[in-house]
Design a protein around this motif. Structure first.
Motif, short mmCIF file in Angstrom:
data_model
loop_
_atom_site.label_atom_id
_atom_site.label_comp_id
_atom_site.label_asym_id
_atom_site.label_seq_id
_atom_site.Cartn_x
_atom_site.Cartn_y
_atom_site.Cartn_z
N ASP A 189 18.98 -63.91 19.07
CA ASP A 189 18.19 -63.75 17.85
C ASP A 189 17.55 -65.10 17.57
N VAL A 190 16.23 -65.19 17.69
CA VAL A 190 15.58 -66.49 17.53
C VAL A 190 15.60 -66.97 16.10
N LEU A 191 16.04 -66.13 15.16
CA LEU A 191 16.21 -66.58 13.78
C LEU A 191 17.51 -67.34 13.59
N ASP A 192 18.38 -67.32 14.59
CA ASP A 192 19.65 -68.06 14.56
C ASP A 192 19.44 -69.40 15.24
N SER A 193 19.26 -70.45 14.46
CA SER A 193 18.88 -71.74 15.02
C SER A 193 19.93 -72.31 15.96
N GLU A 194 21.20 -72.13 15.65
CA GLU A 194 22.25 -72.64 16.53
C GLU A 194 22.29 -71.88 17.84
N ALA A 195 22.10 -70.57 17.79
CA ALA A 195 22.06 -69.77 19.01
C ALA A 195 20.87 -70.17 19.88
N VAL A 196 19.74 -70.43 19.25
CA VAL A 196 18.56 -70.86 19.99
C VAL A 196 18.82 -72.21 20.67
N VAL A 219 1.09 -54.17 4.47
CA VAL A 219 1.17 -54.95 5.71
C VAL A 219 2.30 -55.96 5.66
N ASP A 220 2.40 -56.70 4.58
CA ASP A 220 3.43 -57.74 4.50
C ASP A 220 4.83 -57.14 4.56
N LYS A 221 5.01 -55.94 4.02
CA LYS A 221 6.30 -55.27 4.10
C LYS A 221 6.58 -54.83 5.53
N ASP A 222 5.59 -54.22 6.19
CA ASP A 222 5.76 -53.76 7.57
C ASP A 222 6.04 -54.92 8.52
N PHE A 223 5.42 -56.06 8.27
CA PHE A 223 5.52 -57.21 9.17
C PHE A 223 6.54 -58.24 8.69
N ALA A 224 7.38 -57.90 7.74
CA ALA A 224 8.27 -58.91 7.14
C ALA A 224 9.13 -59.61 8.18
N VAL A 225 9.77 -58.86 9.07
CA VAL A 225 10.63 -59.49 10.07
C VAL A 225 9.79 -60.25 11.10
N THR A 226 8.69 -59.66 11.53
CA THR A 226 7.80 -60.35 12.47
C THR A 226 7.29 -61.65 11.87
N ASN A 227 6.99 -61.65 10.59
CA ASN A 227 6.54 -62.88 9.94
C ASN A 227 7.61 -63.97 10.01
N ARG A 228 8.87 -63.57 9.85
CA ARG A 228 9.96 -64.54 9.98
C ARG A 228 10.08 -65.04 11.42
N LEU A 229 9.89 -64.14 12.37
CA LEU A 229 9.94 -64.56 13.78
C LEU A 229 8.83 -65.55 14.10
N ARG A 230 7.70 -65.38 13.43
CA ARG A 230 6.56 -66.27 13.68
C ARG A 230 6.67 -67.58 12.92
N THR A 231 7.50 -67.64 11.91
CA THR A 231 7.67 -68.87 11.15
C THR A 231 9.02 -69.51 11.52
N GLU A 232 10.11 -68.95 11.01
CA GLU A 232 11.43 -69.53 11.29
C GLU A 232 11.75 -69.52 12.78
N GLY A 233 11.44 -68.41 13.45
CA GLY A 233 11.74 -68.31 14.88
C GLY A 233 10.97 -69.33 15.68
#
Length: 314
Positions: free
Chosen positions: A51-58, A86-100
């Motif tokens: 999970d690229v949102l998990d910084s330690e795992a990355v 759109v922002d609701k549909d893409f909420a997780v993808t938005n996190r992958l593109r920022t935090e990830g």
């Protein structure tokens, strides 16, 4: 080269992994699903559940595998996207593109990754002014449709983080609208079902210009971006930007469906939301000249016409 691919079981990742393996690269392929690891192994990659949102795992994964290149294709776009919110549909993808993206870049800098190639999207990015076809030098949209502000901000965050990353060759690929295996524009895909049911209308004059990318062509361009070309931003699209009013009837005819209905813009906005109305009437297409020149790449399907026929024709 040793290459770590995130989102390796997605639509483009599924095309990309075997192409990289066939080109002689060692591929570490990440997925969030243990059930998908067997398929990645069969494709010739070393699968990793991550999970690229998990910084330690990355950090652990990059430190253990020590890739020379990271290709960031992680999204969360499976399912029935209505695009009214759109922002609701893409909420997780938005996190992958920022935090990830931030997690991957931090690990890349720590462990000496040389090159970083990331997925972006051109369909919502360019300013809806001026000519119909944009290059990478043209300005981005500063007034997105209401309800899509976070999605555009996430895309720009990714691009602005990757391209100037110190000590790393940052490459951003602005893909066009995907079609082909694993996308919503494949046989049985949700968008095609809307076309079949005449629930995908031409809104207003249908003047919004779309640029398409077959997922196999997108993967080929990504392999080229891994192997060479200057750092920077690239449009990865076919040669044939076209208005909705042109391509949607051709798509319907190709799949044996009735012609799409036509509705006024205000009706499209009422039924589907401002984003769909904007995409139908105002968005701009993109030029692929830079990718062709820098990568020595050309799409197999130079036009969506040929691609639609190959994928959906009788």
């Amino acid at each position: 080269m040793k290459i770590l691919v995130t989102g390796a079981s997605g639509a483009i990742g599924s095309q990309l992994v075997p192409q990289l393996v066939a080109a002689g690269h060692t591929v570490i392929a990440t997925t969030t699903s243990e059930a998908k690891t067997a398929r990645l192994r069969e494709a010739g990659a070393e699968p990793v559940v991550l999970d690229v949102l998990d910084s330690e795992a990355v950090r652990e994964a990059v430190g253990r595998t020590r890739p020379e290149v990271i290709v960031h294709q992680a999204t969360a776009l499976a399912g029935n996207l209505k695009l009214r919110h759109v922002d609701k549909d893409f909420a997780v993808t938005n996190r992958l593109r920022t935090e990830g993206t931030d997690n991957l870049l931090e690990a890349a800098a720590e462990f000496g990754v040389r090159r970083f190639v990331a997925q972006s999207a051109m369909q919502v990015g360019y300013a809806r002014t001026g000519g119909p076809v944009k290059t990478e030098e043209d300005p981005v949209d500063t007034h997105p449709a209401p309800g899509s502000e976070r999605t555009l901000a996430a895309i720009l965050h990714l691009e602005n983080a990757v391209t100037p990353a110190p000590g790393i060759e940052g490459v951003v690929l602005r893909y066009g609208g995907f079609y082909g295996p694993g996308t919503s524009l494949e046989r049985g895909g949700e968008q095609l079902e809307l076309v079949r049911k005449r629930q995908f209308p031409i809104v207003g004059g249908g003047g919004g210009i779309w640029s398409f990318t077959h997922v196999a062509d997108g993967a080929r361009a990504t392999v080229a971006a891994v192997e060479g070309g200057a750092p920077g931003i690239y449009n990865v699209v076919d040669d044939d930007p076209a208005p909705l009013s042109e391509w949607l009837p051709v798509l319907a005819e190709t799949m044996g469906a009735k012609p799409p209905m036509r509705v006024p813009r205000w009706v499209g906005k009422l039924l589907a939301g401002e984003f769909i109305a904007m995409a139908s009437t105002e968005i701009r297409g993109a030029s692929n000249a830079k990718a062709k020149k820098e990568f020595g790449w050309a799409p197999r399907y130079a036009s969506w016409r040929d691609g639609f026929q190959a994928e959906l024709g009788g």
